[in-house]
Design an enzyme around this catalytic site. Sequence first.
Site, PDB file in Angstrom:
ATOM      1  N   LYS A  76       0.918  -1.061  -0.042  1.00 52.88           N
ATOM      2  CA  LYS A  76      -0.044  -0.047   0.262  1.00 52.88           C
ATOM      3  C   LYS A  76       0.893   1.240   0.006  1.00 52.88           C
ATOM      4  CE  LYS A  76      -3.990   2.056   2.328  1.00 52.88           C
ATOM      5  NZ  LYS A  76      -4.869   1.845   3.779  1.00 52.88           N
ATOM      6  N   SER A 152      -9.673   1.958   2.484  1.00 53.42           N
ATOM      7  CA  SER A 152      -8.896   2.714   1.663  1.00 53.42           C
ATOM      8  C   SER A 152      -7.965   1.765   1.027  1.00 53.42           C
ATOM      9  CB  SER A 152      -8.042   3.735   2.364  1.00 53.42           C
ATOM     10  OG  SER A 152      -7.211   3.225   3.440  1.00 53.42           O
ATOM     11  N   SER A 176     -10.119  -0.229   6.935  1.00 50.35           N
ATOM     12  CA  SER A 176      -9.389  -0.026   5.505  1.00 50.35           C
ATOM     13  C   SER A 176      -8.922  -1.494   4.920  1.00 50.35           C
ATOM     14  CB  SER A 176      -8.497   1.259   5.738  1.00 50.35           C
ATOM     15  OG  SER A 176      -9.149   2.338   5.517  1.00 50.35           O
TER      16      SER A 176
END
Lengths: 488, 96
Positions: A76, A152, A176
């Site tokens: 990420k 996210s 997330s």
Amino acid sequence: MSLFDHSISELQQKLHNKEITVSDLVDTSYKRISEVDDKVKAFLTLNEEAARAQAKALEESGQAGEALFGLPAGIKDNIVTKGLRTTCGSQFLSNFNDPLYDATVIQKLNAAKSITVGKLNMDEFAMGSSNENSSYFTTRNPWNTEHVPGGSSGGSGAAVASGQVLFALGSDTGGSIRQPAAFCGVVGLKPTYGRVSRFGLVAFASSLDQIGPVTRTVEDNARVLEIISGHDKMDSTSANIDVPKYTESLTGDVKGLKIAVPKEYLGEGVTEEVRNAVLEALKKYEALGAEWEEVSLPHSKYAVATYYLLSSSEASANLARFDGVRYGVRSPEAKNMIEMFKLSRSQGFGEEVKRRIMLGTFALSSGYYDAYYKKAQKVRTLIKQDFDNVFEKYDIILGPTTPTPAFKVGEKIADPLTMYANDILTIPVNLAGVPGISIPCGFSSEGLPIGLQLIGKHFDEGTVYRAAHAFEQATDHHKKKPTLGGAN
Amino acid sequence: MAEISKEQVKHVANLARLAVTEEEVEKFSEQLGSIITFAEQLNELDTDNVEPTTHVLDLKNVMRKDESKQWLTQEEALKNAPDKKDGQFRVPSILE
């Protein structure tokens, strides 16, 4: 059939037996990326040259028992990678091409000899539930590209689900990791607060953020968590508690396991299909010898408001560091220092980030602090006590990960409160600081995955994994794959 | 319905070091108002005798020895800077 249909331990065996090479694994990643990522759009930055060189180097060095030897990973983009662009999905960091160090989790992955294939898309600074807040582009759900992958860590969920990487790291502040895992039909764990070092994770809300693994199977997830967990002197909130061999808890045995099902988690807003999938899962657990009862987490309905006050307040402080002085983009129009701060931030941040900084600054401002920020901290105590009470009698709390399967791109973006409500089942877990996992438990009539959430006691990831693994092994949901074409 | 006036929005934007257009002021006034109204549901709960949670783990202050050590070189520290001069970060004038 892709090499990524094999588990980490199977791939390690194949490498050991010289049936495959590390380059084969890296080729699998980049080939798949070239096949599908123009549709999925999971990657912000690729690391191809370095990854291929690393593959060659590993082949020459030979395997020496490293746990993730040669395995392609996606990271990420809010996890700092030395020399590899790290944007947090924000224009503010669009020129942050040369980070100076690796996050602790990256150092640990490097020591275990996994290979970083590239950096994965996300909602800007991890603020969002759909990936639509990325300032670059919106990642798509591999099961239906008209739908969001969640957020996210949407890039992490989508990349694993579409077979572009074997595993990914995400971060979870209010859901997330788990929400995109649910939307994309993969396994995502948010560890206990303090389990994994956040050194090098660009901070969003420091009392809530955790890094965790996204994988296709529970076993792989446990294997990655074993590597990235542990105390770190660079993160004083990381707990000095031994890291168990999580893979050893995958016994398949849940006889006598005590499962609590909060009535609030199957109530209003949860679709019929999601509710039914969860009830089916409970039947499966019964058949496996576990026991379940309905319980109440009475303060659940206050979690979303509590979370948005606290996380936005913390974010408003954390994001003060983006001042245009030391890194990032500076507005060329500024004539003085204050103007430089204001213009750089206003031009570099997207709408949701500004909205949350505004909300947080308001909640912390003189005259409002007690009414909003402190009030929310007190309600957080009540929410945490709800969990403590249930965990006195039960081993696991079970419910859906999300009230609905993945929604359509554009469906919820216009109204912040509608979007925030989507996280109602994942947020309480962060507020309580306990571990939670999402695993696939079925599909909607539209063919979109449904996620089952299992929540454990502080530092009891072992029981969470044991329960998740037993269900996974007794079902076939995790074996289904999205049909994007190519050799997935 | 909580009202967040345009003046309040401008005040908060200044505290947050954000430049906002009139259009944004209008929008934030409305959106923050509805988020704060939503948040005011917390007032349904009596929390007079509840301690606030700042942190879920029972952690004490973590101290380390105050020793200097090599971390970043000056060159490294400046590597990602938007503007620099003579080994330092360069910024626009602070005083008018």
